[in-house]
Enzyme design. Structure first.
Site, PDB file in Angstrom:
ATOM      1  N   ASP A  34      -0.580  12.810  14.805  1.00 50.83           N
ATOM      2  CA  ASP A  34      -1.280  13.689  15.617  1.00 50.83           C
ATOM      3  C   ASP A  34      -0.633  14.470  16.761  1.00 50.83           C
ATOM      4  O   ASP A  34      -0.167  16.119  16.158  1.00 50.83           O
ATOM      5  CB  ASP A  34      -2.143  12.914  16.258  1.00 50.83           C
ATOM      6  CG  ASP A  34      -3.191  12.338  15.875  1.00 50.83           C
ATOM      7  OD1 ASP A  34      -3.615  12.561  14.462  1.00 50.83           O
ATOM      8  OD2 ASP A  34      -3.054  10.993  15.976  1.00 50.83           O
ATOM      9  N   ASN A  42     -12.670  -3.289   9.263  1.00 53.30           N
ATOM     10  CA  ASN A  42     -11.444  -3.838   9.870  1.00 53.30           C
ATOM     11  C   ASN A  42     -11.654  -4.586  10.478  1.00 53.30           C
ATOM     12  O   ASN A  42     -10.420  -4.995  11.209  1.00 53.30           O
ATOM     13  CB  ASN A  42     -10.594  -2.237   9.941  1.00 53.30           C
ATOM     14  CG  ASN A  42     -10.516  -1.485   8.021  1.00 53.30           C
ATOM     15  OD1 ASN A  42     -10.088  -2.225   8.456  1.00 53.30           O
ATOM     16  ND2 ASN A  42     -10.866  -0.828   8.442  1.00 53.30           N
ATOM     17  N   GLY A  58       0.681  -1.315  -0.008  1.00 55.80           N
ATOM     18  CA  GLY A  58      -0.016  -0.278   0.150  1.00 55.80           C
ATOM     19  C   GLY A  58       0.397   1.614   0.052  1.00 55.80           C
ATOM     20  O   GLY A  58       2.095   1.049   0.048  1.00 55.80           O
ATOM     21  N   VAL A 118      -1.297   1.153  13.146  1.00 59.85           N
ATOM     22  CA  VAL A 118      -1.756   2.112  12.053  1.00 59.85           C
ATOM     23  C   VAL A 118      -2.710   2.064  11.636  1.00 59.85           C
ATOM     24  O   VAL A 118      -3.818   3.516  11.420  1.00 59.85           O
ATOM     25  CB  VAL A 118      -0.553   2.475  10.901  1.00 59.85           C
ATOM     26  CG1 VAL A 118      -1.284   3.692   9.603  1.00 59.85           C
ATOM     27  CG2 VAL A 118       0.411   2.526  11.727  1.00 59.85           C
ATOM     28  N   ILE A 138       1.494   3.615   2.172  1.00 62.63           N
ATOM     29  CA  ILE A 138       2.286   3.553   3.674  1.00 62.63           C
ATOM     30  C   ILE A 138       3.462   2.755   3.334  1.00 62.63           C
ATOM     31  O   ILE A 138       4.716   3.281   3.583  1.00 62.63           O
ATOM     32  CB  ILE A 138       1.062   3.712   4.367  1.00 62.63           C
ATOM     33  CG1 ILE A 138       0.875   4.431   5.270  1.00 62.63           C
ATOM     34  CG2 ILE A 138       2.634   3.699   6.041  1.00 62.63           C
ATOM     35  CD1 ILE A 138      -0.758   4.547   6.280  1.00 62.63           C
ATOM     36  N   HIS A 147      -6.798   8.532  17.893  1.00 62.92           N
ATOM     37  CA  HIS A 147      -6.940   9.394  16.450  1.00 62.92           C
ATOM     38  C   HIS A 147      -8.210   9.541  15.496  1.00 62.92           C
ATOM     39  O   HIS A 147      -8.865   8.679  14.973  1.00 62.92           O
ATOM     40  CB  HIS A 147      -6.205   8.009  16.107  1.00 62.92           C
ATOM     41  CG  HIS A 147      -5.308   8.627  14.549  1.00 62.92           C
ATOM     42  ND1 HIS A 147      -4.864   9.391  14.644  1.00 62.92           N
ATOM     43  CD2 HIS A 147      -5.901   8.252  13.544  1.00 62.92           C
ATOM     44  CE1 HIS A 147      -4.920   9.780  12.935  1.00 62.92           C
ATOM     45  NE2 HIS A 147      -5.200   9.180  12.191  1.00 62.92           N
TER      46      HIS A 147
HETATM   47  P1  NAD Z   1      -3.408   1.303   0.469  1.00 60.02           P
HETATM   48  O1  NAD Z   1      -4.971   1.399   0.749  1.00 60.02           O
HETATM   49  O2  NAD Z   1      -3.059   1.926   0.091  1.00 60.02           O
HETATM   50  O3  NAD Z   1      -2.874  -0.053   1.348  1.00 60.02           O
HETATM   51  C1  NAD Z   1      -3.428  -0.781   2.383  1.00 60.02           C
HETATM   52  C2  NAD Z   1      -2.999  -1.937   1.896  1.00 60.02           C
HETATM   53  O4  NAD Z   1      -3.347  -3.394   2.889  1.00 60.02           O
HETATM   54  C3  NAD Z   1      -3.513  -2.450   0.289  1.00 60.02           C
HETATM   55  O5  NAD Z   1      -2.677  -3.197  -0.328  1.00 60.02           O
HETATM   56  C4  NAD Z   1      -3.669  -3.690   1.104  1.00 60.02           C
HETATM   57  O6  NAD Z   1      -4.099  -4.899  -0.602  1.00 60.02           O
HETATM   58  C5  NAD Z   1      -3.915  -4.266   2.111  1.00 60.02           C
HETATM   59  N1  NAD Z   1      -4.254  -4.773   3.303  1.00 60.02           N
HETATM   60  C6  NAD Z   1      -5.757  -4.902   3.364  1.00 60.02           C
HETATM   61  N2  NAD Z   1      -6.229  -6.059   4.076  1.00 60.02           N
HETATM   62  C7  NAD Z   1      -5.144  -6.482   4.827  1.00 60.02           C
HETATM   63  C8  NAD Z   1      -4.598  -7.470   5.348  1.00 60.02           C
HETATM   64  N3  NAD Z   1      -5.537  -7.841   5.828  1.00 60.02           N
HETATM   65  N4  NAD Z   1      -3.720  -7.705   5.186  1.00 60.02           N
HETATM   66  C9  NAD Z   1      -2.872  -7.467   4.736  1.00 60.02           C
HETATM   67  N5  NAD Z   1      -2.967  -6.056   4.227  1.00 60.02           N
HETATM   68  C10 NAD Z   1      -4.138  -6.031   4.027  1.00 60.02           C
HETATM   69  O7  NAD Z   1      -4.147   2.373   2.164  1.00 60.02           O
HETATM   70  P2  NAD Z   1      -2.826   3.155   3.194  1.00 60.02           P
HETATM   71  O8  NAD Z   1      -2.533   4.816   3.032  1.00 60.02           O
HETATM   72  O9  NAD Z   1      -1.075   2.568   3.241  1.00 60.02           O
HETATM   73  O10 NAD Z   1      -3.004   3.519   4.463  1.00 60.02           O
HETATM   74  C11 NAD Z   1      -2.931   2.179   4.944  1.00 60.02           C
HETATM   75  C12 NAD Z   1      -4.306   2.340   6.437  1.00 60.02           C
HETATM   76  O11 NAD Z   1      -3.312   3.063   7.603  1.00 60.02           O
HETATM   77  C13 NAD Z   1      -5.766   3.100   6.495  1.00 60.02           C
HETATM   78  O12 NAD Z   1      -6.371   2.746   7.603  1.00 60.02           O
HETATM   79  C14 NAD Z   1      -5.496   4.502   6.330  1.00 60.02           C
HETATM   80  O13 NAD Z   1      -7.038   4.972   6.886  1.00 60.02           O
HETATM   81  C15 NAD Z   1      -4.363   4.147   7.910  1.00 60.02           C
HETATM   82  N6  NAD Z   1      -3.640   5.356   8.353  1.00 60.02           N
HETATM   83  C16 NAD Z   1      -3.735   5.853   9.370  1.00 60.02           C
HETATM   84  C17 NAD Z   1      -3.208   7.085  10.506  1.00 60.02           C
HETATM   85  C18 NAD Z   1      -2.419   7.322  11.880  1.00 60.02           C
HETATM   86  O14 NAD Z   1      -2.267   8.499  11.922  1.00 60.02           O
HETATM   87  N7  NAD Z   1      -3.455   6.218  12.306  1.00 60.02           N
HETATM   88  C19 NAD Z   1      -2.781   7.772   9.249  1.00 60.02           C
HETATM   89  C20 NAD Z   1      -3.042   7.327   7.640  1.00 60.02           C
HETATM   90  C21 NAD Z   1      -3.775   6.689   7.488  1.00 60.02           C
HETATM   91  C1  LMR Z   2      -4.826  10.726   9.006  1.00 56.07           C
HETATM   92  O1  LMR Z   2      -4.897  11.467   9.614  1.00 56.07           O
HETATM   93  O2  LMR Z   2      -3.859  11.114   8.251  1.00 56.07           O
HETATM   94  C2  LMR Z   2      -5.372   9.274   8.500  1.00 56.07           C
HETATM   95  O3  LMR Z   2      -5.926   8.478   9.801  1.00 56.07           O
HETATM   96  C3  LMR Z   2      -5.904   9.341   7.421  1.00 56.07           C
HETATM   97  C4  LMR Z   2      -7.158   9.201   7.759  1.00 56.07           C
HETATM   98  O4  LMR Z   2      -8.186   8.034   7.175  1.00 56.07           O
HETATM   99  O5  LMR Z   2      -8.538   9.950   8.669  1.00 56.07           O
END
Ligand code: NAD
Ligand code: LMR
Length: 329
Positions: free
Chosen positions: A162, A108, A15, A132, A17, A190
């Protein structure tokens, strides 16, 4: 003598991240410039995702990172998490425009139940887990509850993005460098309900609250800007934050493993009852880290405004927790 390699699992490795994270881990940014690492990368079994993962691994190979002692691709958490010392649970369905994190809860929850069970079965007993994938606090809670043989304190959620967002807003407001800001932290979930608290923050020994002097800025500008920053980035980029999220994940785990040198930071950790937060709720707290352990900063007073904010974010978390109760058996 070279150190024994540490095993790091990353889920959602293909993905966005993942793409911003893996190269930095292999470069030594996560665990230190003298610490060899083995990457154990998990993606969904889907052919396209596995193929994309292979492509990322080809690029990692092509960097010839001296610290990379091994790398494997997985479609099953039971093999991906085998003996891992650190697990970065990134893979989840990201939020799109107009969606709130709560909307993603049920889908999720399924993922994090399975992954918690797999960690319980095969990971190192000292594994440090950072969730994350959103909703991060509740996903971490589900994974923790699904892994009863691992210490609950090993499960954490990412509030560091954050925290970093709050640092950069305070730096811009005061005209001081981020590195000079101490004792800033974020309470809670978050999500936009988080409460970024600068009442104790200092720059060169001076109170940030006194320097800003304007409570309206806190309420009307600072808190909404930090709280809604994730949504603002989705709006602007059409995708959720990636490089800044990967950077925050690195900061979180690096400080946990290598120590924060007495500095306060923010981690989402299972509450021990501190500040009236019910035990086990994964909540953003001010922490210090040392020797691979975090400690919640104690003894801070909570004024009426702060208590109100803490209650809002806590209630949201309790509601999320209630929404997944039926999945936890
Ligand atoms: P993305 O869609 O680009 O990548 C996610 C990847 O996870 C995909 O490649 C998908 O195939 C894979 N995936 C899905 N289910 C899975 C599983 N069960 N096992 C293994 N892989 C799996 O998303 P992203 O932009 O990389 O974001 C990932 C997550 O992080 C999202 O939930 C997003 O909301 C979250 N996020 C959290 C924060 C935070 O501060 N906590 C910040 C940004 C994003
Ligand atoms: C963020 O804070 O950037 C992430 O958690 C993205 C989102 O899904 O809000």
């Amino acid at each position: 003598m070279a150190k024994t390699p540490m095993r790091v699992a990353v889920t959602g490795a293909a993905g966005q991240i993942g793409y911003a994270l893996l190269f930095r881990i292999a470069n030594g940014d996560l665990l230190g410039k003298d610490q060899p690492v083995i990457l154990q990368l998990l993606e969904i079994p889907d052919e396209k995702a596995q193929k994309a993962l292979k492509g990322v691994m080809m690029e990692i190979d092509d960097c010839a990172f001296p610290l990379l002692a091994g790398m494997t691709a997985h479609a099953d958490p039971m093999t991906a998490f085998k003996d891992v010392d650190v697990a970065l649970l990134v893979g989840a369905r990201p939020r799109g425009p107009g969606m709130e994190r709560k909307d993603l809860l049920e889908a999720n929850a399924q993922i994090f139940t399975v992954q918690g069970k797999a960690l319980d079965a095969v990971a190192s007993r000292n594994v440090k887990v950072l969730v994350v994938g959103n909703p991060a606090n509740t996903n971490a809670y589900i994974a923790m509850k699904s892994a009863p043989s691992l210490p609950a304190k090993n499960f954490t959620a990412m509030l560091r993005l954050d925290h970093n967002r709050a640092l950069s807003q305070i730096a811009a407001k005061t005209g001081k460098p981020v590195a000079a800001i101490e004792k800033l932290f974020v309470w809670g979930n978050h999500s936009p309900t988080m409460y970024a608290d600068y009442r104790y923050a200092e720059i060169d020994g001076k109170s940030v609250k006194d320097m800003i002097g304007d409570d309206a800025w806190n309420r009307d500008t600072f808190l909404p800007t930090v709280g809604k920053r994730g949504g603002a980035i989705i709006e602007a980029r059409g995708l959720s934050s990636a490089a800044s999220a990967a950077n925050a994940a690195i900061d979180h785990v690096r400080d946990w493993v290598l120590g924060s040198n007495g500095k306060w930071t923010t981690m989402g950790v299972p509450s021990d009852g501190s500040y009236g937060i019910p035990e086990g709720v994964i909540f953003g707290f001010p922490v210090t880290t040392d020797n691979g352990e975090y400690k919640i900063v104690q003894g801070l007073s909570v004024d009426a405004f702060s208590q109100e904010r803490i209650n809002v974010t806590l209630n949201e978390l309790l509601e999320e927790q209630g929404g997944v109760k039926h999945l936890l058996g």
